[in-house]
Design an enzyme around this catalytic site. Structure first.
Site, PDB file in Angstrom:
ATOM      1  N   THR A 148       0.949  11.925  -7.793  1.00 39.75           N
ATOM      2  CA  THR A 148       1.801  12.296  -8.933  1.00 39.75           C
ATOM      3  C   THR A 148       2.559  11.086  -9.457  1.00 39.75           C
ATOM      4  O   THR A 148       2.992  11.092 -10.604  1.00 39.75           O
ATOM      5  CB  THR A 148       2.820  13.378  -8.523  1.00 39.75           C
TER       6      THR A 148
ATOM      7  N   GLY B  62      -4.050   0.565   6.644  1.00 38.54           N
ATOM      8  CA  GLY B  62      -5.105   1.418   6.075  1.00 38.54           C
ATOM      9  C   GLY B  62      -4.996   2.882   6.473  1.00 38.54           C
ATOM     10  O   GLY B  62      -5.938   3.649   6.332  1.00 38.54           O
ATOM     11  N   ALA B  63      -3.829   3.283   6.981  1.00 43.61           N
ATOM     12  CA  ALA B  63      -3.672   4.652   7.475  1.00 43.61           C
ATOM     13  C   ALA B  63      -2.954   5.551   6.481  1.00 43.61           C
ATOM     14  O   ALA B  63      -2.712   6.713   6.751  1.00 43.61           O
ATOM     15  CB  ALA B  63      -2.910   4.630   8.800  1.00 43.61           C
TER      16      ALA B  63
ATOM     17  N   SER C 239       1.622   3.018   4.152  1.00 48.92           N
ATOM     18  CA  SER C 239       2.230   1.957   3.338  1.00 48.92           C
ATOM     19  C   SER C 239       2.630   0.705   4.107  1.00 48.92           C
ATOM     20  O   SER C 239       3.756   0.209   3.981  1.00 48.92           O
ATOM     21  CB  SER C 239       3.460   2.481   2.588  1.00 48.92           C
ATOM     22  N   SER C 240       1.693   0.196   4.887  1.00 46.83           N
ATOM     23  CA  SER C 240       1.985  -1.059   5.588  1.00 46.83           C
ATOM     24  C   SER C 240       2.168  -2.196   4.583  1.00 46.83           C
ATOM     25  O   SER C 240       2.986  -3.098   4.803  1.00 46.83           O
ATOM     26  CB  SER C 240       0.871  -1.394   6.578  1.00 46.83           C
TER      27      SER C 240
ATOM     28  N   GLU D 152       1.978  -6.131  -6.158  1.00 47.68           N
ATOM     29  CA  GLU D 152       0.765  -5.446  -5.686  1.00 47.68           C
ATOM     30  C   GLU D 152      -0.233  -5.251  -6.843  1.00 47.68           C
ATOM     31  O   GLU D 152      -1.430  -5.472  -6.692  1.00 47.68           O
ATOM     32  CB  GLU D 152       1.167  -4.108  -5.064  1.00 47.68           C
TER      33      GLU D 152
ATOM     34  N   ASP E 252       5.447   4.109  -2.901  1.00 51.26           N
ATOM     35  CA  ASP E 252       5.529   3.466  -1.586  1.00 51.26           C
ATOM     36  C   ASP E 252       6.645   2.426  -1.558  1.00 51.26           C
ATOM     37  O   ASP E 252       7.417   2.328  -0.598  1.00 51.26           O
ATOM     38  CB  ASP E 252       4.199   2.782  -1.239  1.00 51.26           C
TER      39      ASP E 252
END
Ligand code: GLA
Length: 381
Positions: free
Chosen positions: A35, A119-120, A123-124, A157, A169
Site C-alpha cells: 500500500t 532477504g527475509a 528490511s535489513s 535505495e 521500511d
C-alpha cells in the site's frame, strides 16, 4: 550485540576507542502490504533485530567501514562517489542523497554489525541505511529528523542502489517508538504511535525461503497499480474507496482483469489498516487477527505475491488455538510471515508451528517472538 563488545571490536580494528555507537532496527509489517507506493496506510513495527555501527569521525572526508559479519572492509571518499556493486553502496547512497541536498558531511571510521536476516522481508537494507544516516548525523552535527532521514534513505535505495521501494521500511526504521507499532499515512507521512494490544505477542515466522526475482515482480505490481489508478482517474489507489471500487467494477469496466485484482487488494488493504487501528484502540484482538487473515488471503489470491512456503506457514500458524491471525509480511515471494498470538502461549505456539511446518514443507523454519523496539538511535556518545 552488546555495545561493549562492539566497542572492543572497533578498538582492536582501529586501535582507538569509538566516539559513538548508533543503531537502526529492521521492521515487521503488521498490516498494510503493498500500500505504501499507492499513497496508502501501513502499520509496521521496529523489531529487536538491528544494525549497529561503532564510529569515530575523520577529518579527511573519507568513510572506512569494517563489516564484522562479512569480515570485509570497504571505503570511499565523500568528494568522489562512484558506483560499485557491493554492500558499501548503501552507505554511499546515503552519502550521495545527503550531499545532493546540501548537507556538509564528515567522514568516519566504523565497525558495523547486524542481526536482521537478509532477504527475509524484515528490511535489513533499511536498517543499514538508517544506521548510516544516524552515523552521518552524529559526526557531521546536523539535526536528526526521522521523516526527513527516511526520505533520504528511500532516495538512496531508489536512485543509488536501484530498488524502487516505497517509504514504509525507512520510516519504520527511523521513526518507531519502543513498545509501539507505527501507523503511517504514506501520502502525508503523518504518523501515530499505536500501542500493541495487551496480552499478545508478535511472532515472526521465517519460512527460510528467500525471494528470487523480487525486483521485477515488485515493479510489475507497481505498474499494474498505476494502470488501475489511471483508469479510476486518481493520483493513486489510495483515493479509491471500497464502495467506489465495487460500484465501478459492476459497470462495464475496460480495466484489465489483472489490474482490477491488484487494485482490489490495495483498496481493501487500506481499509483493513484503518480498521486494524480501530481494533487496536478498542483492544479487539480477535478482530485484529481476522484482519491479518484477510490481508494474507488478499495477498495470496488477488495480489499474488505469496509462495507455497508462506501459505503453508500461515496455515500452520492459524491452526493453533493461541493464534489470533497470521499473514505474510514484506514484499512477499518468500521470507517471513507474522502472527498475532496469545502472549501466555507464545512459546508453545513457536514449538508447535516449527514442528508442523517442518512436517508439511520439509524445511526448517526460524520462528521467534519479537518485541517492538525503538527507531534509529544513538547508544553511546
Ligand atoms: C518492500 C518495500 C516496501 C513495501 C513492501 C510491501 O518491503 O521496500 O516499500 O512496498 O515491500 O508492502
Amino acid at each position: 550485540m552488546e555495545t561493549t563488545t562492539l566497542a572492543q571490536q572497533f578498538n582492536s580494528y582501529f586501535n582507538a576507542k569509538p566516539d559513538f555507537i548508533v543503531r537502526a532496527p529492521g521492521r515487521v509489517n503488521l498490516i498494510g502490504e503493498h500500500t505504501d507506493y499507492n499513497d496508502g496506510f501501513v502499520l509496521p513495527m521496529a523489531i529487536d533485530r538491528a544494525v549497529w555501527i561503532a564510529l569515530k569521525p575523520r577529518t579527511d572526508g573519507k568513510v572506512r567501514i569494517f563489516s564484522l559479519d562479512l569480515e570485509a572492509e570497504s571505503a570511499f571518499e565523500l568528494a568522489s562517489l562512484t558506483r560499485g556493486d557491493t554492500w558499501i553502496e548503501y552507505p554511499k547512497g546515503i552519502a550521495s542523497a545527503l550531499q545532493n541536498a546540501g548537507y556538509k558531511l564528515n567522514g568516519f571510521d566504523a565497525v558495523m554489525t547486524g542481526d536482521v536476516p537478509r532477504g527475509a522481508g524484515l528490511s535489513s537494507s533499511a536498517a543499514v541505511e538508517l544506521a548510516v544516516a544516524r552515523a552521518f548525523s552524529v559526526v557531521s552535527g546536523f539535526e536528526w529528523d526521522a521523516s526527513v532521514m527516511a526520505k533520504f534513505a528511500q532516495k538512496a535505495e531508489n536512485e543509488w542502489v536501484g530498488v524502487n521501494c516505497g517509504i514504509m521500511d525507512q520510516m519504520a526504521s527511523a521513526a518507531c517508538k519502543e513498545g509501539y507499532a507505527l501507523f503511517l499515512d504514506c501520502r502525508s507521512l503523518e504518523i501515530q504511535h499505536a500501542p500493541l494490544p495487551q496480552g499478545t505477542s508478535v511472532v515472526i515466522l521465517d519460512t527460510s525461503t528467500r525471494r528470487g526475482l523480487v525486483d521485477s515482480a515488485y515493479n510489475e505490481r507497481r505498474s499494474q497499480c498505476e494502470e488501475a489508478a489511471q483508469w479510476f482517474g486518481v493520483k493513486a489507489l489510495r483515493d479509491v474507496s471500497v464502495d467506489e471500487f465495487q460500484r465501478k467494477m459492476k459497470e462495464d469496466s475496460g480495466l484489465s482483469e489483472i489490474a482490477a485484482k491488484r487494485a482490489k487488494h490495495v483498496i481493501t488493504e487500506n481499509a483493513r489498516v484503518l480498521e486494524a487501528i480501530r481494533a487496536m484502540k478498542n483492544s479487539d484482538v480477535k478482530r485484529l487477527g481476522e484482519l491479518f487473515n484477510a490481508s494474507h488471503n488478499s495477498l495470496r489470491d488477488d495480489f499474488e505475491v505469496t509462495n507455497d512456503a508462506l501459505n503453508i506457514m500461515v496455515e500452520c500458524a492459524r491452526e493453533q488455538e493461541s493464534c489470533y491471525g497470521a499473514r505474510m509480511t514484506g514484499a512477499g515471494f518468500g521470507g517471513c510471515a507474522v502472527a498475532l498470538v496469545d502472549e501466555e502461549k507464545a512459546e508453545a505456539f513457536v514449538q508447535a508451528v516449527s514442528a508442523a511446518y517442518r512436517q508439511r514443507s520439509g524445511c526448517e523454519a526460524s520462528i521467534y517472538v519479537c518485541k517492538a523496539s525503538e527507531g534509529a538511535n544513538i547508544l553511546k556518545g
